[in-house]
Design a protein around this motif. Structure first.
Motif, PDB file in Angstrom:
ATOM      1  N   TYR A  46       0.811  -1.255  -0.007  1.00 43.50           N
ATOM      2  CA  TYR A  46      -0.138  -0.011  -0.071  1.00 43.50           C
ATOM      3  C   TYR A  46       0.680   1.241  -0.053  1.00 43.50           C
ATOM      4  CZ  TYR A  46      -3.288   3.472   1.449  1.00 43.50           C
ATOM      5  OH  TYR A  46      -4.118   4.683   1.541  1.00 43.50           O
ATOM      6  N   CYS A 104      -6.915   5.099  15.432  1.00 43.42           N
ATOM      7  CA  CYS A 104      -5.858   5.232  14.482  1.00 43.42           C
ATOM      8  C   CYS A 104      -5.983   4.427  13.123  1.00 43.42           C
ATOM      9  CB  CYS A 104      -4.437   4.820  15.171  1.00 43.42           C
ATOM     10  SG  CYS A 104      -3.974   5.887  16.240  1.00 43.42           S
ATOM     11  N   CYS A 108      -6.667   5.814   9.402  1.00 40.77           N
ATOM     12  CA  CYS A 108      -5.939   5.226   8.275  1.00 40.77           C
ATOM     13  C   CYS A 108      -6.663   5.006   7.059  1.00 40.77           C
ATOM     14  CB  CYS A 108      -5.092   4.162   8.573  1.00 40.77           C
ATOM     15  SG  CYS A 108      -3.546   4.442   9.500  1.00 40.77           S
ATOM     16  N   SER A 111      -7.840   8.578   5.647  1.00 40.88           N
ATOM     17  CA  SER A 111      -6.571   9.625   5.323  1.00 40.88           C
ATOM     18  C   SER A 111      -6.110   8.956   3.784  1.00 40.88           C
ATOM     19  CB  SER A 111      -5.629   9.325   6.252  1.00 40.88           C
ATOM     20  OG  SER A 111      -4.269   9.888   5.753  1.00 40.88           O
ATOM     21  N   GLU A 112      -5.798   9.746   3.074  1.00 40.69           N
ATOM     22  CA  GLU A 112      -5.251   9.599   1.741  1.00 40.69           C
ATOM     23  C   GLU A 112      -3.489   9.738   1.892  1.00 40.69           C
ATOM     24  OE1 GLU A 112      -7.192  10.326  -2.033  1.00 40.69           O
ATOM     25  OE2 GLU A 112      -8.968   9.705  -0.924  1.00 40.69           O
ATOM     26  N   LYS A 114      -0.068   8.890   2.820  1.00 37.18           N
ATOM     27  CA  LYS A 114       0.727   7.643   2.899  1.00 37.18           C
ATOM     28  C   LYS A 114       1.422   7.662   4.314  1.00 37.18           C
ATOM     29  CE  LYS A 114       0.138   5.540  -1.326  1.00 37.18           C
ATOM     30  NZ  LYS A 114       0.860   4.968  -2.421  1.00 37.18           N
ATOM     31  N   SER A 117      -0.414   7.758   7.376  1.00 41.37           N
ATOM     32  CA  SER A 117      -0.657   6.221   7.673  1.00 41.37           C
ATOM     33  C   SER A 117       0.434   5.330   8.272  1.00 41.37           C
ATOM     34  CB  SER A 117      -1.358   5.488   6.255  1.00 41.37           C
ATOM     35  OG  SER A 117      -2.449   5.927   5.910  1.00 41.37           O
ATOM     36  N   THR A 118       1.654   5.711   7.652  1.00 40.69           N
ATOM     37  CA  THR A 118       2.917   5.123   8.182  1.00 40.69           C
ATOM     38  C   THR A 118       2.968   5.110   9.690  1.00 40.69           C
ATOM     39  OG1 THR A 118       4.066   5.358   6.116  1.00 40.69           O
ATOM     40  CG2 THR A 118       5.513   5.019   7.824  1.00 40.69           C
ATOM     41  N   LEU A 121      -0.851   3.615  12.428  1.00 39.67           N
ATOM     42  CA  LEU A 121      -0.857   2.300  12.740  1.00 39.67           C
ATOM     43  C   LEU A 121       0.030   2.027  13.923  1.00 39.67           C
ATOM     44  CD1 LEU A 121      -1.399   0.324   9.222  1.00 39.67           C
ATOM     45  CD2 LEU A 121      -2.815   0.225  11.465  1.00 39.67           C
TER      46      LEU A 121
END
Length: 131
Positions: A46, A104, A108, A111-112, A114, A117-118, A121
């Protein structure tokens, strides 16, 4: 008093709060195991992180979880020592541990970004150690 009566397994099994706690503990551990085993694939597929980078990023949650538990345990003890009931402290800590990862992960999904998102999580998994 002098006789060994054994472990009262029947009473344990019939105790509703203990069954609920066991169920929640099982579900929480299963979710954490699933997420941790899936995390390198998520980073690789992803977020387009190379395999070595994904492996390094996947190490963040367990390492940081240790650090967070070093903070969470004394925090809980300090609350109890200040007179907060053990039941309330447990509810607070468990709420942080269960709701933070859920929040969280939901962030993710929506949210677009990245990069966000990193870190979301692992942040959720770090806060999971409040349990």
């Amino acid at each position: 008093p002098g006789e060994d009566e054994g472990i009262p397994w029947g009473q344990f099994v019939q105790h509703t709060p203990l069954r609920a706690l066991t169920y929640i503990h099982f579900c929480n551990n299963w979710a954490v195991y699933t997420i941790l085993s899936w995390l390198p694939t998520f980073y690789k597929d992803y977020l387009s992180v190379d395999l070595q980078g994904a492996a390094h990023l996947a190490l963040l949650p367990p390492i940081a979880g240790i650090a967070v538990s070093v903070v969470a345990a004394p925090l809980a003890d300090g609350l109890v020592e200040r007179g907060v009931s053990v039941t309330l402290v447990r509810k607070i800590m468990q709420s942080v541990a269960f709701l933070s990862p859920a929040g969280c992960m939901l962030a993710c999904i929506f949210s677009e970004d990245k990069q966000l998102s990193t870190w979301l999580l692992p942040l959720g998994l770090w806060l999971q150690t409040f349990s």
